[in-house]
Write an enzyme that holds these catalytic residues in place. Structure first.
Site, PDB file in Angstrom:
ATOM      1  CB  SER A   1      -0.974  -0.043   1.183  1.00  0.00           C
ATOM      2  OG  SER A   1      -2.015   0.885   1.016  1.00  0.00           O
TER       3      SER A   1
ATOM      4  CG  ASP B   1      -6.629  -2.597  -4.672  1.00  0.00           C
ATOM      5  OD1 ASP B   1      -7.495  -1.972  -4.041  1.00  0.00           O
ATOM      6  OD2 ASP B   1      -5.432  -2.631  -4.326  1.00  0.00           O
TER       7      ASP B   1
ATOM      8  CG  HIS C   1      -5.508  -2.245  -0.847  1.00  0.00           C
ATOM      9  ND1 HIS C   1      -4.579  -1.920  -1.810  1.00  0.00           N
ATOM     10  CD2 HIS C   1      -5.134  -1.581   0.274  1.00  0.00           C
ATOM     11  CE1 HIS C   1      -3.689  -1.087  -1.299  1.00  0.00           C
ATOM     12  NE2 HIS C   1      -3.999  -0.880  -0.037  1.00  0.00           N
TER      13      HIS C   1
END
Length: 753
Positions: free
Chosen positions: A617, A692, A724
């Protein structure tokens, strides 16, 4: 962007999509076979959980005789059932078996997305529940429908619809069960009767009773309606996504592709239009709340005064530099400003849930006005500081108004250890620690402020949970979780390596905390490093005296040193430390990670040419920026689900730190990772989930395209159907096998220079 990877185990995995020829040819046996008592990837991600059975969602029943919680199955660690423990005898029993009661129906897309926002996308079975105030029934959402469970083990189905129900709760006095269905708010009498809609206009882009995307993802607000304590009124959010840009997102799966036209407010683009209404439980008498003349604001928090006479609404400006506390008359919708918080010029306001409305109308409130997060009391237009110092209050746990005491967690004694404290409201600054040193703690409290549920962990101790009185004295273990006997981690405790902690100085003199786990060091031998980072603002610190899970120990068993350091810009260190990332993403964080790498290179047992870096991330973004800005420092990098161009990310998060790209284009130009992709000369593995809905796959594909058109080598692994959070049975092993094959090949097994 809240961190998905607050430890390594969160980036777990599913089927692979794309590999370079090198990765396809990689031998899975390149990972050193485990010796007796050493970990394997299969065991790290297998059943039962090596950290032990961890109760979740712990709550005391209204009369305090039962402690209810969610427990994972021993043979299916992601499936949760509802359990109860008798606080008098310690006897435990399952109240609701998710497999026996549930239908197994697929969740609605709305609920899937909401779970993604709440970071429970991989959980199955029962993920939440709500006690009725009389303590006789429990509302249990399961597989898209609602059930009522009684304490004798009986379960009654309350709804049976195809669309599913969102945000279900029992009203404060137990009169109703309310929920969102088909974008409208509904209520059904708890004692029986038909469900009726309170709103009917929700359709298309209009939603009632839900929280909009950025409220869930960035503001940590997951509901869009609030009952008054006396059940006379319901405050209901209405949002219209019509102004929000449509992002066409392809959720690429193993057996096909679904195309979603998702309303996604990218930085510098319009947000959803948000209004707030107050109505009666049957939907009549609806009045609109005056949120001000500027529609481009954020509805941050909504609360009722204890007597239901008024609403308190937190209104945040689009630039997140101003927060107004509004007092709203529910009969007319008229609002007045009680007080206003303002940030510094090169700063922003962090939202918090650490506040409490007192029965006398005063307010206990967390503010960072001193430069550190502390508690204040607002009464009669005046502020009184309750805590102070160069440390932060992390949460307000409970308030005992009768005794004039409040309880909070904070870092008063040690920035690496969160502890529980008690404070006399009449003696500001006199906080008393209630928890034991050497652990990092979290706590919750019953509504009567009579007992705590405390969870704690340490570097050698997975999370423990116990019940304590108001002095902090442990009354009983809820989950002692001792690593002994049949505990799943007990066979590996003998090879568990201790964590060491230290500090370094950043270029500006700021203190940076680091942690390290090494294999048993052999004289004269040098070891490669697995250098993990997150680096982003707005999330909790990574370096704490808490349990890191089994994955770092597995990496150490494989011969790596595990290392991470908290850089400037991260949370829990005060505003001066955090604010250095303002309009400067990809700068000070990279400098501070470099400080950590340079320190590692001075250690006699570290192979200075074999430091591998990994992040997910924001950490994935950091991996790319670290290779771009400091070539040759890291032997290789793994970038998971990175944001590569911040204009592709959402308004609330991105504009908080970089400003509006329409007026602050330079901060976006400097921070993006795509434009300097060709500068990367060190090995890079790029990973992304192909479904995602938070950091869109576009971030990876636009970056990959730039690497390819500039003939810059890299490797890539995409995961069909994964969001994600790349994870799940078998997938986690595949992900980490891919990562370690890459790092072994490019780092550990490379000849010494």
């Amino acid at each position: 962007m809240r961190a998905w990877v607050l430890g390594l185990a969160l980036a777990s995995v599913g089927t692979a999509a794309m590999m370079s020829e090198q990765v396809q040819a990689a031998d899975r046996s390149a990972i050193v076979p485990a010796k007796q008592g050493e970990l394997t990837l299969g065991r790290v991600f297998g059943n039962p959980d090596l950290s032990g059975s961890q109760p979740r969602g712990l709550r005391l029943s209204p009369d305090g005789t039962l402690l209810t919680f969610l427990r994972a199955r021993a043979d299916e660690r992601e499936r949760l059932d509802l359990w109860a423990r008798d606080t008098r005898t310690g006897a435990e029993r399952m109240l609701v078996d998710s497999k026996a009661v549930g239908t197994g129906a697929e969740l609605s897309e709305a609920e899937k997305m909401q779970r993604e926002r709440a970071r429970i996308g991989g959980s199955k079975g029962i993920v939440t529940y709500d006690w009725a105030p009389d303590g006789k029934t429990i509302l249990v959402p399961l597989d898209g429908d609602l059930y009522l469970a009684t304490l004798d083990g009986q379960v009654r189905r309350l709804t049976n619809t195809a669309g599913g129900e969102l945000n279900p709760v029992v009203s404060p006095r137990g009169g109703f069960v309310s929920f969102v269905r088909d974008q409208n708010l509904w209520a059904v009498p708890l004692g029986g009767g038909e469900a009726r809609p309170l709103t009917t206009e929700g359709r298309g882009t209009v939603h009632f009773g839900e929280a909009e995307f950025v409220a869930q993802e960035e503001m940590h607000r997951f509901t869009g309606y609030w009952w008054s304590p006396d059940e006379r009124f319901v405050a209901v959010e209405r949002f219209d996504e019509a102004p929000v840009q449509v992002a066409v997102r392809a959720a690429i799966g193993a057996t096909g592709t679904k195309v979603y036209e998702q309303r996604y407010p990218g930085a510098g683009t319009p947000n959803a239009l948000v209004d707030l209404y107050v109505m009666r439980p049957d939907g009549s008498g609806k009045v609109k709340v005056d949120l001000g003349s500027d529609p481009d604001i954020y509805l941050a928090r909504v609360d009722w005064l204890p007597d239901g006479s008024a609403l308190l609404v937190q209104r945040q400006s689009r630039d997140q530099k101003t927060l107004d506390m509004l007092r709203v008359d529910p009969a007319t919708g008229k609002s007045t400003v009680l007080f206003t918080e303002k940030s510094g010029e090169r700063s922003w306001l962090n939202l918090s849930d650490a506040y409490h409305v007192m029965k006398d109308g005063s307010l206990v409130w967390r503010s960072e006005r001193s430069g550190f997060g502390h508690l204040y009391r607002y009464k009669g237009g005046k502020w009184t500081a309750l805590t102070k110092g160069d440390w932060v209050v992390t949460n307000l746990v409970g308030v005992d108004e009768g005794r004039g005491r409040l309880y909070f967690t904070g870092t008063k004694d040690d920035v690496l250890e969160q502890h529980l404290y008690a404070l006399d409201l009449n003696k500001p600054g006199s906080a008393t620690r209630l928890t034991e040193r050497g652990y990092t703690n979290a706590a919750s409290m019953d509504d009567g402020a009579s007992r705590f549920i405390i969870s704690r962990s340490g570097p050698r101790q997975p999370t423990q949970v116990y019940l304590a009185d108001t002095t902090g004295k442990r009354l009983e273990w809820i989950n002692e979780n001792a690593v002994a006997g049949a505990h799943p981690y007990a066979p590996y405790l003998a090879s568990h390596q201790d964590t060491t902690f230290g500090t370094l100085k950043a270029k500006d003199g700021s203190v940076l905390h680091w942690e390290m786990i090494t294999p048993p060091l052999e004289p004269g031998k040098k070891y490669p490093v697995f250098f993990q980072h997150y680096g982003g603002p707005g999330t909790g610190q990574q370096v704490t005296r808490g349990w890191q899970g089994a994955l770092p120990q597995f990496l150490v068993d494989q011969g790596y040193i595990f290392f991470q350091i908290d850089n400037r810009g991260s949370y829990n260190r005060g505003k001066a430390f955090e604010d250095q990332i303002y309009h400067a993403m990809g700068t000070v964080e990279v400098e501070d990670q470099l400080t950590g790498a340079e320190y590692l290179k001075t250690l006699p047992f570290v192979d200075a040419n074999k430091i591998a870096t990994y992040g997910w991330s924001y950490g994935g973004y950091m991996s790319i920026k670290m290779l771009e800005k400091t070539p040759g420092v890291y032997a290789a990098a793994v970038s998971g689900a990175p944001v590569t161009d911040w204009q592709l990310y959402d308004t609330h998060y991105t504009e908080r730190y970089l400003g509006d790209p329409r007026t602050d284009p330079q901060s976006y130009a400097v921070s993006q990772a795509v434009s300097e992709a060709a500068k990367i000369k060190d090995p890079l593995l790029l990973i992304h989930g192909m479904a995602d809905d938070n950091v869109f796959l576009d971030n990876a594909t636009v970056f990959a395209t730039e690497m390819q058109k500039t003939d810059t080598p890299f490797e890539m692994m995409f995961y069909p159907g994964q969001t994600h959070r790349v994870g799940g049975p078998g997938v986690s092993e595949h992900l980490w096998t891919t990562i370690l094959n890459f790092l072994d090949r490019e780092v550990k097994q490379k000849p010494a220079k």
